[in-house]
Motif scaffolding. Structure first.
Motif, PDB file in Angstrom:
ATOM      1  N   HIS A 165       0.844  -1.192   0.000  1.00  0.00           N
ATOM      2  CA  HIS A 165       0.000   0.000   0.000  1.00  0.00           C
ATOM      3  C   HIS A 165       0.883   1.248   0.000  1.00  0.00           C
ATOM      4  N   PRO A 166       1.576   1.526  -1.110  1.00  0.00           N
ATOM      5  CA  PRO A 166       2.426   2.728  -1.140  1.00  0.00           C
ATOM      6  C   PRO A 166       1.576   3.992  -1.066  1.00  0.00           C
ATOM      7  N   GLU A 170      -4.906   7.541  -3.696  1.00  0.00           N
ATOM      8  CA  GLU A 170      -5.924   6.627  -3.173  1.00  0.00           C
ATOM      9  C   GLU A 170      -5.648   6.238  -1.728  1.00  0.00           C
ATOM     10  N   ASP A 171      -4.402   6.294  -1.319  1.00  0.00           N
ATOM     11  CA  ASP A 171      -4.013   5.919   0.047  1.00  0.00           C
ATOM     12  C   ASP A 171      -3.181   7.026   0.701  1.00  0.00           C
ATOM     13  N   PRO A 172      -3.786   8.202   0.899  1.00  0.00           N
ATOM     14  CA  PRO A 172      -3.024   9.312   1.501  1.00  0.00           C
ATOM     15  C   PRO A 172      -2.732   9.102   2.981  1.00  0.00           C
ATOM     16  N   GLN A 173      -3.331   8.067   3.560  1.00  0.00           N
ATOM     17  CA  GLN A 173      -3.102   7.770   4.985  1.00  0.00           C
ATOM     18  C   GLN A 173      -1.801   7.021   5.236  1.00  0.00           C
ATOM     19  N   MET A 174      -1.074   6.655   4.174  1.00  0.00           N
ATOM     20  CA  MET A 174       0.110   5.807   4.343  1.00  0.00           C
ATOM     21  C   MET A 174       1.375   6.613   4.658  1.00  0.00           C
ATOM     22  N   THR A 219      -5.682  12.229   5.280  1.00  0.00           N
ATOM     23  CA  THR A 219      -4.249  12.109   5.560  1.00  0.00           C
ATOM     24  C   THR A 219      -3.956  11.659   6.982  1.00  0.00           C
ATOM     25  N   HIS A 220      -4.989  11.602   7.832  1.00  0.00           N
ATOM     26  CA  HIS A 220      -4.784  11.286   9.244  1.00  0.00           C
ATOM     27  C   HIS A 220      -5.523  10.025   9.683  1.00  0.00           C
ATOM     28  N   MET A 221      -5.965   9.229   8.735  1.00  0.00           N
ATOM     29  CA  MET A 221      -6.687   7.995   9.052  1.00  0.00           C
ATOM     30  C   MET A 221      -5.710   6.860   9.373  1.00  0.00           C
TER      31      MET A 221
END
Length: 301
Positions: A165-166, A170-174, A219-221
């Motif tokens: 999950h880079p 789509e995955d700003p929580q990473m 971004t904070h999940m």
């Protein structure tokens, strides 16, 4: 308060005290008032201890300290100061329950756990009575800052999840300041929810990182919030409310009648103000009575 209006129970809640002996910070145009934290925390805990109806516990949603580039000895002193404030102000009359946050781990995990009385797994549950259960999760367990040894189950799983999950749109929580819950913790959560269902209990979840879409900024999940939200929480009729910290601005979302609330940070309460809440739980609703910069809310359950 008339008898028919009294809550089933009440508890106090604080997010992100995040103390450090540092000059004020400036993040995204908001001020982090580090050196004001001890005074504000003392005042908040004193008010919660004196609250009526009486609170049965005080829940801190993680990041009890910030960390300090001055070194580990300084971090340890700051942690001891804030932990002592909980001891002194609650005085053993009201128990304090703690959630592990990413900044908490500027202190070694084993020190944090022992001093704050957190179970060794760092995820646990407590009966609240009146048909309610509190389930506390550790969203730092699967992260790059978990404090678990390289080669441990938790460390390996974090590396695997990061690789698959880079960071992306789509995955700003990473990001490195976030984290998630491991497969083992997820299985434990399922079992807790199943036990609550069997006992006809309703469940409040507490975690540092938010687990419900819209309850905090994307971004904070938590890293694996989608799996936790969809596969576990919304699938359980017992689940009613998820509380989180981490996103200092706060937030709230309702998904299929279930609520995801992020409390505003004590660290960023304006001068002369504070940030904490009392949650009053009724048969049909939860009232979040915010003080200072914490938003008051009425949530149907």
């Amino acid at each position: 308060m008339a008898a028919e209006q009294r809550p089933l129970f009440s508890f106090g809640c604080i997010a992100d005290a995040q103390y450090a002996d540092l000059e004020d910070g400036d993040t995204e145009g908001r001020s982090q008032l580090y050196r004001q934290v001890p005074g504000k925390l003392r005042a908040a805990l004193a008010e919660l201890r004196a609250a009526r109806p009486r609170v049965q516990l005080v829940l801190h949603l993680g990041d009890i300290v910030n960390g300090n580039a001055a070194g580990q000895a300084q971090c340890d002193r700051e942690f001891d100061l804030v932990a002592s404030i909980f001891d002194q102000e609650l005085g053993g009359d009201v128990p304090a329950l703690h959630v592990v946050g990413n900044h908490c781990l500027s202190v070694p995990r084993e020190v944090l756990v022992k001093r704050l009385g957190i179970p060794e797994t760092c995820y646990y549950s407590r009966s609240l009575g009146s048909g309610w259960r509190l389930v506390v999760l550790d969203t730092t367990e699967m992260s790059g800052h978990s404090g678990h040894a390289p080669g441990s189950r938790q460390h390996r799983e974090a590396q695997e999840f990061l690789a698959s999950h880079p960071m992306s749109d789509e995955d700003p929580q990473m990001s490195s300041w976030n984290g998630g819950i491991t497969r083992q913790q997820l299985a434990w959560l399922r079992s807790e929810l199943a036990a609550a269902e069997a006992a006809a209990e309703r469940v409040i979840i507490a975690s540092h990182h938010q687990l419900g879409q819209g309850g905090a900024r994307a971004t904070h999940m938590a890293w694996n919030w989608r799996d936790v939200q969809q596969v576990v929480l919304l699938a359980s009729p017992a689940f009613r409310l998820a509380l989180a910290g981490h996103d200092h601005m706060g937030g709230c979302a309702c998904i299929n009648g279930r609520h995801f609330v992020t409390l505003e940070a004590l660290l960023e309460a304006p001068p002369g103000s504070n940030a904490f809440a009392v949650l009053h739980v009724f048969g049909d609703r939860i009232r979040i009575a915010g003080s200072g910069s914490v938003t008051s809310r009425e949530l149907a359950v």
